[in-house]
Motif scaffolding. Structure first.
Motif, PDB file in Angstrom:
ATOM      1  N   MET A  68       0.836  -1.196   0.000  1.00 61.32           N
ATOM      2  CA  MET A  68       0.000   0.000   0.000  1.00 61.32           C
ATOM      3  C   MET A  68       0.874   1.251   0.000  1.00 61.32           C
ATOM      4  O   MET A  68       1.832   1.342   0.750  1.00 61.32           O
ATOM      5  N   ASN A  69       0.532   2.185  -0.843  1.00 64.23           N
ATOM      6  CA  ASN A  69       1.351   3.381  -0.984  1.00 64.23           C
ATOM      7  C   ASN A  69       0.662   4.566  -0.309  1.00 64.23           C
ATOM      8  O   ASN A  69      -0.507   4.825  -0.533  1.00 64.23           O
ATOM      9  N   THR A  70       1.408   5.292   0.499  1.00 60.88           N
ATOM     10  CA  THR A  70       0.849   6.435   1.217  1.00 60.88           C
ATOM     11  C   THR A  70       0.307   7.477   0.247  1.00 60.88           C
ATOM     12  O   THR A  70      -0.745   8.054   0.464  1.00 60.88           O
ATOM     13  N   ALA A  71       1.081   7.705  -0.794  1.00 59.32           N
ATOM     14  CA  ALA A  71       0.698   8.755  -1.732  1.00 59.32           C
ATOM     15  C   ALA A  71      -0.631   8.455  -2.401  1.00 59.32           C
ATOM     16  O   ALA A  71      -1.381   9.349  -2.745  1.00 59.32           O
ATOM     17  N   ALA A  72      -0.942   7.162  -2.577  1.00 53.96           N
ATOM     18  CA  ALA A  72      -2.159   6.781  -3.280  1.00 53.96           C
ATOM     19  C   ALA A  72      -3.391   6.874  -2.378  1.00 53.96           C
ATOM     20  O   ALA A  72      -4.506   6.915  -2.857  1.00 53.96           O
ATOM     21  N   SER A  73      -3.184   6.907  -1.070  1.00 52.68           N
ATOM     22  CA  SER A  73      -4.318   6.855  -0.165  1.00 52.68           C
ATOM     23  C   SER A  73      -4.991   8.211  -0.046  1.00 52.68           C
ATOM     24  O   SER A  73      -4.338   9.233   0.101  1.00 52.68           O
ATOM     25  N   THR A  74      -6.329   8.214  -0.109  1.00 52.14           N
ATOM     26  CA  THR A  74      -7.055   9.471   0.060  1.00 52.14           C
ATOM     27  C   THR A  74      -7.663   9.559   1.454  1.00 52.14           C
ATOM     28  O   THR A  74      -8.281  10.549   1.795  1.00 52.14           O
ATOM     29  N   ASP A  75      -7.491   8.504   2.233  1.00 54.47           N
ATOM     30  CA  ASP A  75      -8.006   8.495   3.607  1.00 54.47           C
ATOM     31  C   ASP A  75      -6.866   8.640   4.605  1.00 54.47           C
ATOM     32  O   ASP A  75      -5.793   8.066   4.429  1.00 54.47           O
ATOM     33  N   ALA A  76      -7.135   9.393   5.657  1.00 53.61           N
ATOM     34  CA  ALA A  76      -6.161   9.463   6.753  1.00 53.61           C
ATOM     35  C   ALA A  76      -6.122   8.117   7.459  1.00 53.61           C
ATOM     36  O   ALA A  76      -5.065   7.632   7.840  1.00 53.61           O
ATOM     37  N   PHE A  77      -7.303   7.530   7.634  1.00 54.65           N
ATOM     38  CA  PHE A  77      -7.360   6.162   8.148  1.00 54.65           C
ATOM     39  C   PHE A  77      -8.638   5.497   7.675  1.00 54.65           C
ATOM     40  O   PHE A  77      -9.599   6.176   7.297  1.00 54.65           O
ATOM     41  N   ALA A  78      -8.620   4.183   7.683  1.00 46.63           N
ATOM     42  CA  ALA A  78      -9.813   3.414   7.327  1.00 46.63           C
ATOM     43  C   ALA A  78      -9.857   2.157   8.185  1.00 46.63           C
ATOM     44  O   ALA A  78      -8.886   1.398   8.218  1.00 46.63           O
ATOM     45  N   MET A  79     -10.959   1.982   8.887  1.00 47.92           N
ATOM     46  CA  MET A  79     -11.155   0.769   9.695  1.00 47.92           C
ATOM     47  C   MET A  79     -12.327   0.012   9.071  1.00 47.92           C
ATOM     48  O   MET A  79     -13.395   0.594   8.885  1.00 47.92           O
ATOM     49  N   GLN A  80     -12.093  -1.249   8.750  1.00 45.72           N
ATOM     50  CA  GLN A  80     -13.134  -2.040   8.084  1.00 45.72           C
ATOM     51  C   GLN A  80     -13.446  -3.286   8.894  1.00 45.72           C
ATOM     52  O   GLN A  80     -12.556  -4.118   9.104  1.00 45.72           O
ATOM     53  N   GLY A  81     -14.677  -3.420   9.340  1.00 45.44           N
ATOM     54  CA  GLY A  81     -15.129  -4.632  10.035  1.00 45.44           C
ATOM     55  C   GLY A  81     -14.299  -4.984  11.252  1.00 45.44           C
ATOM     56  O   GLY A  81     -14.062  -6.168  11.523  1.00 45.44           O
ATOM     57  N   VAL A  82     -13.871  -3.986  11.983  1.00 44.11           N
ATOM     58  CA  VAL A  82     -12.969  -4.231  13.121  1.00 44.11           C
ATOM     59  C   VAL A  82     -13.746  -4.749  14.330  1.00 44.11           C
ATOM     60  O   VAL A  82     -14.765  -4.184  14.718  1.00 44.11           O
ATOM     61  N   ARG A  83     -13.234  -5.834  14.882  1.00 42.12           N
ATOM     62  CA  ARG A  83     -13.866  -6.417  16.077  1.00 42.12           C
ATOM     63  C   ARG A  83     -12.816  -6.638  17.167  1.00 42.12           C
ATOM     64  O   ARG A  83     -11.689  -7.046  16.876  1.00 42.12           O
ATOM     65  N   LYS A  84     -13.204  -6.351  18.396  1.00 38.03           N
ATOM     66  CA  LYS A  84     -12.312  -6.596  19.528  1.00 38.03           C
ATOM     67  C   LYS A  84     -13.165  -6.922  20.754  1.00 38.03           C
ATOM     68  O   LYS A  84     -14.098  -6.183  21.083  1.00 38.03           O
ATOM     69  N   SER A  85     -12.836  -8.021  21.413  1.00 43.69           N
ATOM     70  CA  SER A  85     -13.625  -8.429  22.576  1.00 43.69           C
ATOM     71  C   SER A  85     -12.796  -8.370  23.844  1.00 43.69           C
ATOM     72  O   SER A  85     -11.613  -8.723  23.840  1.00 43.69           O
ATOM     73  N   PHE A  86     -13.440  -7.920  24.889  1.00 49.50           N
ATOM     74  CA  PHE A  86     -12.868  -8.005  26.230  1.00 49.50           C
ATOM     75  C   PHE A  86     -13.875  -8.795  27.069  1.00 49.50           C
ATOM     76  O   PHE A  86     -14.925  -9.183  26.558  1.00 49.50           O
ATOM     77  N   ARG A  87     -13.546  -8.964  28.327  1.00 45.33           N
ATOM     78  CA  ARG A  87     -14.406  -9.789  29.170  1.00 45.33           C
ATOM     79  C   ARG A  87     -15.840  -9.232  29.246  1.00 45.33           C
ATOM     80  O   ARG A  87     -16.807  -9.962  29.141  1.00 45.33           O
ATOM     81  N   HIS A  88     -15.942  -7.920  29.425  1.00 48.66           N
ATOM     82  CA  HIS A  88     -17.277  -7.333  29.600  1.00 48.66           C
ATOM     83  C   HIS A  88     -17.634  -6.330  28.512  1.00 48.66           C
ATOM     84  O   HIS A  88     -18.523  -5.508  28.691  1.00 48.66           O
ATOM     85  N   PHE A  89     -16.900  -6.354  27.431  1.00 48.79           N
ATOM     86  CA  PHE A  89     -17.144  -5.340  26.399  1.00 48.79           C
ATOM     87  C   PHE A  89     -16.715  -5.868  25.037  1.00 48.79           C
ATOM     88  O   PHE A  89     -15.727  -6.589  24.933  1.00 48.79           O
ATOM     89  N   GLN A  90     -17.483  -5.488  24.040  1.00 49.33           N
ATOM     90  CA  GLN A  90     -17.125  -5.922  22.686  1.00 49.33           C
ATOM     91  C   GLN A  90     -17.328  -4.781  21.701  1.00 49.33           C
ATOM     92  O   GLN A  90     -18.376  -4.119  21.718  1.00 49.33           O
TER      93      GLN A  90
END
Lengths: 302, 222
Positions: free
Chosen positions: A1-23
């Protein structure tokens, strides 16, 4: 992936993270370059978790995270090269001075701007010779912001940046942030409880609650589409079934209707039934946020 | 990047540890001077020398990892352009340098003391190497433990275990049958001394391997 080609500062896609009491569930969030995004949510909503994932401090169980065109998981060092991060939950090294921290950060970042750093020192009224451990909370936050801003990052990530700041310092910081994005290659993501701050400087707003993204769009779209209508409802009149109604509370003769897609035609629709629109109010971001969250929670399975 | 972030982090840790490193070296060197001042001085200096080494080992292992976690400066360090794995490796190297430099100075000074004329206690060279090797092994194991523990209570347990291990080691080392050949006028590598040094080298190697294994599998850094 090339920085110059990216038009987004960031992109999060379908991100999942689980903790004991939180998801955090299937988070999709992206910020175009040159924009400011305010991440708003109640305590424990997942704002800090989202930011920690974005900064590679914790790893997602599913989904992908790209920062300035670099995949965070596979290439964290490159992804963080043009990113500065300040968090309410962060501290500098207590047994070193601010001057030492400035030299330390300057030795790492080639874009460190010493002149700008000196200006910020003056503006934030900071002394460089004091041990960081002896600074007040407000001075500490300002020191972290100085170190973040003077490295001239392309993406600035701020987790509750105004917490611990007095109103004057808060005003200075927000003005500074708006100055930064005058350069349209720089972007800011910041989380806050303070919807007034968010409303003041953000281009994009994302609402998060109980680990889910409730809504995300540009600020003007939020403010333009959301309205609260006060309606006279004479006896015997029944309000029609309307789409895009977020909340409807009926009194004896007065109804209050909240919509997330206000169009002038709504008046005609209501008045055809004999009801009379008495007042149309623009809603503050805080009111919109609360309404969004309440609607989201009402739709959750019990 | 102007300089490697990895090396910047290593230099940063060594700089922040400079006070402990200096204190460890000063106390250790003063204790060696005391040891040269007769029987009482030798006893007092010996205790001080052991204290400087063991306290330095525990304190540096504890502070270099747990301190940053506790005061939340770890988040700042991890926000720099470095991967979590590189951060952990920088911590490991900085830990060994922060303890290793004063340890090396004190070990060399202690060996030098016994090598100076009249060289009546050359046997103490082996004793010193076995002792200092054990301290280094203890440091390595403590540092490894600090990589995996997350609570203050557990770090307290590590300190306690370290103290117990060192006390048991000193009791064993100072048994008449074990210590006497090591306090003579000649260098004697007894079987005990050879086994101890081999065990110490193995413990350091295992601790290092454990660190590398644990950090390579880690995904969350907060």
């Amino acid at each position: 992936m090339n920085t110059a080609a990216s038009t987004d500062a960031f992109a999060m896609q379908g991100v999942r993270k689980s903790f004991r009491h939180f998801q955090l569930e299937g988070l999709n969030l992206q910020l175009p370059l040159g924009q400011i995004m305010g991440l708003v949510g109640p305590n424990g909503a997942g704002k800090s978790t989202t930011i920690r994932l974005l900064m590679g401090l914790i790893a997602p169980e599913a989904g992908s995270i790209e920062v300035l065109g670099h995949p965070m998981q596979e290439d964290a060092a490159a992804a963080k090269r043009d990113v500065a991060f300040v968090s309410d939950d962060m501290s500098l090294f207590s047994t070193a001075t601010l001057a030492w921290h400035m030299r330390f950060v300057a030795s790492i970042y080639p874009d460190w701007d010493e002149v700008y750093a000196r200006q910020l020192l003056k503006r934030f009224n900071l002394r460089t010779d004091q041990w960081v451990g002896k600074l007040s909370r407000g001075e500490h936050v300002k020191s972290m912001l100085l170190l973040a801003l003077a490295r001239r990052p392309r993406l600035l990530v701020l987790d509750e940046p105004t917490s611990g700041l007095d109103p004057v310092a808060r005003h200075e910081l927000l003005t500074e942030l708006m100055q930064i994005v005058r350069d349209d290659a720089r972007s800011i993501l910041f989380s806050s409880h303070n919807t007034v701050d968010v409303e003041r400087i953000s281009d994009q707003i994302a609402f998060i609650d109980r680990g889910r993204l409730v809504d995300a769009r540009d600020k003007e779209s939020f403010l333009d589409r959301w309205r609260r209508l006060s309606i006279d409802v004479p006896s015997g009149v029944t309000l029609p079934q309307l789409s895009d109604v977020v909340d409807l509370s009926l009194g004896e003769r007065l109804a209050t209707l909240t919509t997330d897609n206000y169009l002038p035609q709504l008046h005609a629709q209501l008045e055809r039934t004999g009801a009379q629109v008495r007042e149309v109010q623009r809603m503050s971001l805080e009111e919109i946020f609360v309404a969004c969250v309440m609607r989201s929670r009402a739709g959750e399975p019990s | 990047m102007r300089s490697s972030v990895f090396w910047s982090l290593v230099r940063k840790d060594v700089y922040l540890m400079r006070g402990f490193m200096g204190a460890m070296m000063i106390v250790g060197l003063v204790s060696l001077v005391l040891m040269a001042l007769g029987r009482v001085g030798f006893a007092v200096g010996g205790i001080l020398f052991l204290t400087a080494n063991v306290a330095g080992a525990i304190f540096i292992a504890l502070t270099i990892l747990f301190g940053e976690r506790k005061d939340r400066s770890r988040v700042f360090a991890l926000s720099l352009p470095v991967s979590g794995h590189q951060y952990d490796m920088a911590k490991l190297l900085a830990g060994y340098l922060s303890f290793g430099i004063p340890w090396l100075v004190l070990t060399a000074a202690a060996l030098g003391m016994f090598l100076l004329p009249p060289r009546e206690h050359l046997g103490m060279l082996v004793y010193t190497l076995v002792l200092q090797g054990f301290v280094l092994a203890l440091f390595s194991v403590s540092l490894s433990a600090m990589f995996v523990i997350t609570s203050e209570a557990m770090s307290g347990m590590v300190i306690l275990a370290t103290n117990i291990c060192f006390s048991l080691f000193m009791v064993t080392l100072n048994q008449p049958g074990t210590a006497d050949p090591l306090r003579g006028t000649q260098v004697v590598w007894t079987t005990f001394a050879q086994r101890m040094v081999a065990g110490e080298v193995l413990a350091i190697a295992l601790a290092l391997a454990f660190n590398v294994f644990v950090t390579s599998r880690k995904r969350d850094y907060l």
